[in-house]
Motif scaffolding. Structure first.
Motif, short mmCIF file in Angstrom:
data_model
loop_
_atom_site.label_atom_id
_atom_site.label_comp_id
_atom_site.label_asym_id
_atom_site.label_seq_id
_atom_site.Cartn_x
_atom_site.Cartn_y
_atom_site.Cartn_z
N VAL A 71 -10.34 -5.71 -7.47
CA VAL A 71 -11.32 -6.36 -6.58
C VAL A 71 -11.72 -5.43 -5.45
CG1 VAL A 71 -11.57 -8.23 -4.90
CG2 VAL A 71 -10.68 -8.72 -7.18
N SER A 72 -10.80 -4.55 -5.03
CA SER A 72 -11.09 -3.67 -3.89
C SER A 72 -12.30 -2.78 -4.14
CB SER A 72 -9.87 -2.81 -3.56
OG SER A 72 -9.67 -1.80 -4.53
N PHE A 73 -12.62 -2.49 -5.39
CA PHE A 73 -13.76 -1.64 -5.70
C PHE A 73 -15.09 -2.36 -5.51
CE2 PHE A 73 -10.32 0.48 -7.92
CZ PHE A 73 -10.54 1.80 -7.56
N PHE A 74 -15.06 -3.69 -5.42
CA PHE A 74 -16.29 -4.48 -5.30
C PHE A 74 -16.38 -5.26 -3.99
CE2 PHE A 74 -14.84 -4.27 -9.71
CZ PHE A 74 -15.89 -3.57 -10.28
N ALA A 75 -15.32 -5.28 -3.20
CA ALA A 75 -15.26 -6.16 -2.03
C ALA A 75 -15.92 -5.57 -0.78
CB ALA A 75 -13.81 -6.51 -1.71
N HIS A 76 -16.14 -4.28 -0.75
CA HIS A 76 -16.77 -3.62 0.41
C HIS A 76 -16.02 -3.89 1.70
CE1 HIS A 76 -20.00 -2.49 -2.23
NE2 HIS A 76 -20.20 -3.76 -2.56
N VAL A 77 -14.70 -3.86 1.62
CA VAL A 77 -13.85 -3.97 2.81
C VAL A 77 -13.65 -2.55 3.32
CG1 VAL A 77 -11.54 -4.57 3.63
CG2 VAL A 77 -12.68 -6.03 1.95
N PRO A 78 -13.88 -2.31 4.61
CA PRO A 78 -13.66 -0.96 5.14
C PRO A 78 -12.22 -0.50 4.88
CG PRO A 78 -14.78 -2.32 6.76
CD PRO A 78 -14.36 -3.23 5.64
N GLY A 79 -12.08 0.58 4.14
CA GLY A 79 -10.75 1.08 3.79
C GLY A 79 -10.03 0.21 2.78
N GLY A 80 -10.73 -0.71 2.17
CA GLY A 80 -10.11 -1.68 1.27
C GLY A 80 -9.45 -1.08 0.05
N ILE A 81 -10.08 -0.09 -0.54
CA ILE A 81 -9.49 0.55 -1.72
C ILE A 81 -8.19 1.24 -1.33
CG2 ILE A 81 -9.80 2.35 -3.48
CD1 ILE A 81 -12.83 1.71 -3.35
N ARG A 82 -8.20 1.92 -0.20
CA ARG A 82 -7.00 2.63 0.27
C ARG A 82 -5.86 1.64 0.50
NH1 ARG A 82 -6.46 4.38 5.97
NH2 ARG A 82 -8.60 3.65 5.96
N TRP A 83 -6.15 0.52 1.18
CA TRP A 83 -5.10 -0.46 1.47
C TRP A 83 -4.62 -1.14 0.19
CZ3 TRP A 83 -2.25 -0.65 5.66
CH2 TRP A 83 -2.72 0.04 6.79
N ALA A 84 -5.51 -1.38 -0.75
CA ALA A 84 -5.10 -1.96 -2.04
C ALA A 84 -4.22 -0.98 -2.80
CB ALA A 84 -6.33 -2.34 -2.86
N LEU A 85 -4.52 0.31 -2.71
CA LEU A 85 -3.66 1.32 -3.34
C LEU A 85 -2.29 1.35 -2.68
CD1 LEU A 85 -6.17 4.25 -3.95
CD2 LEU A 85 -4.79 3.08 -5.69
N TYR A 86 -2.24 1.21 -1.34
CA TYR A 86 -0.95 1.15 -0.65
C TYR A 86 -0.13 -0.03 -1.17
CZ TYR A 86 -2.83 4.31 2.99
OH TYR A 86 -3.37 5.36 3.68
N VAL A 87 -0.79 -1.20 -1.27
CA VAL A 87 -0.10 -2.39 -1.76
C VAL A 87 0.41 -2.15 -3.18
CG1 VAL A 87 -0.42 -4.81 -2.49
CG2 VAL A 87 -1.32 -4.04 -0.28
N PHE A 88 -0.45 -1.65 -4.03
CA PHE A 88 -0.08 -1.42 -5.43
C PHE A 88 1.07 -0.41 -5.53
CE2 PHE A 88 -0.52 0.50 -9.65
CZ PHE A 88 -0.50 -0.65 -10.43
N GLY A 89 0.97 0.66 -4.77
CA GLY A 89 2.03 1.67 -4.78
C GLY A 89 3.37 1.12 -4.30
N LEU A 90 3.34 0.32 -3.26
CA LEU A 90 4.58 -0.28 -2.76
C LEU A 90 5.17 -1.27 -3.76
CD1 LEU A 90 3.70 -0.72 1.02
CD2 LEU A 90 5.42 0.83 0.03
N VAL A 91 4.32 -1.97 -4.50
CA VAL A 91 4.81 -2.88 -5.54
C VAL A 91 5.50 -2.08 -6.65
CG1 VAL A 91 4.13 -4.50 -7.36
CG2 VAL A 91 3.21 -4.77 -5.04
N VAL A 92 4.88 -0.99 -7.07
CA VAL A 92 5.49 -0.14 -8.10
C VAL A 92 6.83 0.40 -7.60
CG1 VAL A 92 5.25 2.04 -9.38
CG2 VAL A 92 3.30 0.47 -9.20
N LEU A 93 6.86 0.86 -6.36
CA LEU A 93 8.10 1.37 -5.77
C LEU A 93 9.15 0.27 -5.70
CD1 LEU A 93 9.73 3.60 -4.38
CD2 LEU A 93 8.62 2.93 -2.22
N GLN A 94 8.74 -0.94 -5.35
CA GLN A 94 9.67 -2.06 -5.24
C GLN A 94 10.35 -2.36 -6.58
OE1 GLN A 94 10.76 -3.18 -2.62
NE2 GLN A 94 11.27 -5.33 -2.72
N ILE A 95 9.57 -2.36 -7.63
CA ILE A 95 10.13 -2.62 -8.97
C ILE A 95 11.05 -1.47 -9.38
CG2 ILE A 95 9.55 -2.89 -11.41
CD1 ILE A 95 6.96 -4.33 -10.41
N ALA A 96 10.62 -0.25 -9.12
CA ALA A 96 11.46 0.92 -9.46
C ALA A 96 12.79 0.86 -8.71
CB ALA A 96 10.71 2.21 -9.14
N LEU A 97 12.74 0.52 -7.43
CA LEU A 97 13.97 0.43 -6.65
C LEU A 97 14.89 -0.66 -7.17
CD1 LEU A 97 12.58 0.98 -3.04
CD2 LEU A 97 14.15 2.49 -4.28
#
Length: 146
Positions: A71-97
């Motif tokens: 959704v971040s690619f279509f939402a036009h939130v300032p910095g939205g893609i970057r913040w969505a990537l942070y969320v996604f990356g932290l979720v991946v890290l959480q599962i790995a941990l």
């Protein structure tokens, strides 16, 4: 789409809070069960708290994070893609941990708990940004001083 982004990021944050509640339920139930005579050994599959924690952490939150990223690619939130990537990356890290804590050493569980706080904060920030919170940019600051 902006509202969808906000809701998805907020749901990730709520999911993290639920995760903490579920794991507390799981271990307080296990302790009570042991006090009542239950023997917990290698055959113990956990209880409802453990099940909810596992399912929410390996299915619900990752799906929400992936949807947020899409959704971040279509939402036009300032910095939205970057913040969505942070969320996604932290979720991946959480599962790995989580898996490393079981497979390598339980001490890594400390980082799993700490990362949960980071994920909560980042998801909340992403949601707040989509809500239209003022975001300082160079253009805004330049216009304000001119």
């Amino acid at each position: 789409m902006r509202a969808t982004y906000r809701v998805l990021a907020g749901l990730v944050a709520v999911g993290v809070v639920l995760q903490a509640m579920f794991i507390a339920l799981g271990w307080f139930t296990a302790i009570k069960d042991m006090d009542d005579g239950l023997v917990i050994d290698k055959n113990y599959d956990g209880n409802i708290g453990h099940t909810l924690h596992g399912q929410t952490g390996t299915m619900v939150i990752p799906i929400l994070a992936l949807l947020l990223l899409i959704v971040s690619f279509f939402a036009h939130v300032p910095g939205g893609i970057r913040w969505a990537l942070y969320v996604f990356g932290l979720v991946v890290l959480q599962i790995a941990l989580a898996f490393l804590s079981f497979g390598v050493t339980p001490v890594l569980g400390l980082l799993h708990g700490l990362n949960a706080f980071a994920l909560l904060a980042v998801a909340a920030i992403a949601s707040r940004r989509a809500a239209g919170a003022p975001v300082a940019t160079t253009e805004t600051t330049t216009e304000a001083t001119a």
